[in-house]
Write a protein that holds these residues in place. Structure first.
Motif, PDB file in Angstrom:
ATOM      1  N   LEU A   5       0.829  -1.204   0.000  1.00 15.03           N
ATOM      2  CA  LEU A   5       0.000   0.000   0.000  1.00 15.03           C
ATOM      3  C   LEU A   5       0.863   1.252   0.000  1.00 15.03           C
ATOM      4  CD1 LEU A   5      -2.621  -1.173   2.642  1.00 15.03           C
ATOM      5  CD2 LEU A   5      -3.136  -0.631   0.255  1.00 15.03           C
ATOM      6  N   GLU A  25       2.194   2.238  -3.310  1.00 15.35           N
ATOM      7  CA  GLU A  25       1.241   2.833  -4.245  1.00 15.35           C
ATOM      8  C   GLU A  25       0.906   4.282  -3.896  1.00 15.35           C
ATOM      9  OE1 GLU A  25       0.393   1.595  -6.961  1.00 15.35           O
ATOM     10  OE2 GLU A  25       1.065  -0.470  -6.687  1.00 15.35           O
ATOM     11  N   GLY A  31      -3.388  11.053  -5.014  1.00 19.32           N
ATOM     12  CA  GLY A  31      -3.224   9.845  -5.826  1.00 19.32           C
ATOM     13  C   GLY A  31      -4.264   9.703  -6.907  1.00 19.32           C
ATOM     14  N   SER A  41      -6.577   6.362  -9.985  1.00 17.85           N
ATOM     15  CA  SER A  41      -5.699   5.233 -10.290  1.00 17.85           C
ATOM     16  C   SER A  41      -5.098   4.624  -9.020  1.00 17.85           C
ATOM     17  CB  SER A  41      -4.579   5.666 -11.244  1.00 17.85           C
ATOM     18  OG  SER A  41      -3.794   6.702 -10.655  1.00 17.85           O
ATOM     19  N   VAL A  42      -4.611   5.487  -8.119  1.00 17.89           N
ATOM     20  CA  VAL A  42      -4.026   5.002  -6.866  1.00 17.89           C
ATOM     21  C   VAL A  42      -5.086   4.355  -5.991  1.00 17.89           C
ATOM     22  CG1 VAL A  42      -3.009   5.742  -4.672  1.00 17.89           C
ATOM     23  CG2 VAL A  42      -2.070   6.579  -6.813  1.00 17.89           C
ATOM     24  N   LYS A 100      -5.882   0.878  -7.175  1.00 20.36           N
ATOM     25  CA  LYS A 100      -4.844  -0.093  -6.824  1.00 20.36           C
ATOM     26  C   LYS A 100      -4.923  -0.468  -5.345  1.00 20.36           C
ATOM     27  CE  LYS A 100      -1.607   1.323 -10.444  1.00 20.36           C
ATOM     28  NZ  LYS A 100      -0.307   1.991 -10.729  1.00 20.36           N
ATOM     29  N   ILE A 101      -5.270   0.510  -4.519  1.00 17.81           N
ATOM     30  CA  ILE A 101      -5.443   0.232  -3.091  1.00 17.81           C
ATOM     31  C   ILE A 101      -6.576  -0.771  -2.894  1.00 17.81           C
ATOM     32  CG2 ILE A 101      -6.269   1.252  -0.917  1.00 17.81           C
ATOM     33  CD1 ILE A 101      -4.649   3.745  -1.634  1.00 17.81           C
TER      34      ILE A 101
END
Length: 262
Positions: free
Chosen positions: A39, A42, A76, A79-80, A83-84
């Motif tokens: 995490l 990211e 973020g 996109s971030v 991913k999280i």
């Protein structure tokens, strides 16, 4: 022999100490959640605090422990946050994108001065002296505390007022913290009408000091077809969730203190 024996003794002590350290590292090792590292990798590392935590490290730990809400990392972006969600194995409900906005239109040609300030050239210092040099005690002082706090180069001081390039803003909230007047707000990036004024004085008092200050005349309230505008404490406020950016309030505002932003 006198040299070899001490070397052997020291070597044996070193081996024993090394073995002891290795054993302690195994027995006393603190188990870490691999997801924390994933995490943290990211997250953008801005350590802005917009998520409600002191920094990205703390936010990553809270996410892994199920103590923090995913999807609120403003710098973020989508996109971030996506991913999280993948790392945590959950579906992330994205927070509504926001960007900083200066809710004051009082540049030099519009607002009067009450003193010739010659002190430390910061908004914080100037604000400590009777609220700053401007006659409007609510308005932008324009000495650039917000611009210096912004690491993304999104803020520029022009003609005594801060201007924010919302396309560069990451919603890190550094500028909102730096502004002693509290007139920088995080507002949705959707196209909407915004009252670019923070003055809560009565209309007659506002007219004397600023050409573009809200006078609480209620015209915006009357013409809004979506009931998105309210006047509270002599200042018009627009609900971004109700606003459709139809522009009726902008066209009917007599002092032109409402703009459409996006």
């Amino acid at each position: 022999m006198h040299i070899i024996l001490p070397v052997i003794i020291i070597g044996i002590i070193g081996i024993i100490a090394g073995f002891g350290l290795a054993l302690c590292s195994v027995l006393m090792a603190v188990k870490t959640d691999e997801r924390v590292e994933a995490l943290r990798a990211e997250l953008p590392g801005a350590n802005c605090g917009a998520c409600g935590y002191a920094g990205c490290d703390q936010y990553a730990e809270a996410l892994a422990n199920g103590e923090a809400k995913p999807g609120v990392c403003a710098p973020g972006g989508a996109s971030v946050n996506a991913k999280i969600g993948e790392i945590l194995g959950v579906e992330v409900e994205m927070a509504r994108p926001v960007a900083a906005t200066v809710v004051c239109n009082g540049s030099n040609e519009h607002v009067k001065e009450k003193m010739n300030y010659q002190g430390i050239a910061t908004c914080k210092a100037a604000n400590m002296l009777y609220g700053g040099p401007l006659a409007c005690s609510y308005g932008c002082i324009g000495l650039g505390d917000c611009a210096r706090a912004c690491v993304y180069g999104a803020i520029e001081i022009k003609n005594g007022r801060a201007y924010i390039d919302r396309s560069k803003c990451t919603a890190c909230t550094a500028c909102t913290i730096a502004c002693p007047k509290g007139i920088i707000k995080m507002l949705p990036t959707d196209e909407a009408a915004v009252v670019v004024c923070s003055n809560c004085d009565k209309g007659a008092a506002t007219r004397k000091i600023c050409d573009v200050g809200c006078i609480g005349c209620m015209k915006c309230v009357k013409v809004c077809p979506h009931d998105a505008v309210k006047v509270e404490n002599n200042l018009a406020r627009i609900d971004p969730d109700k606003c459709t950016a139809c522009g009726e309030c902008v066209r009917n505002c007599p002092v032109k203190c409402i703009d459409i932003i996006k």
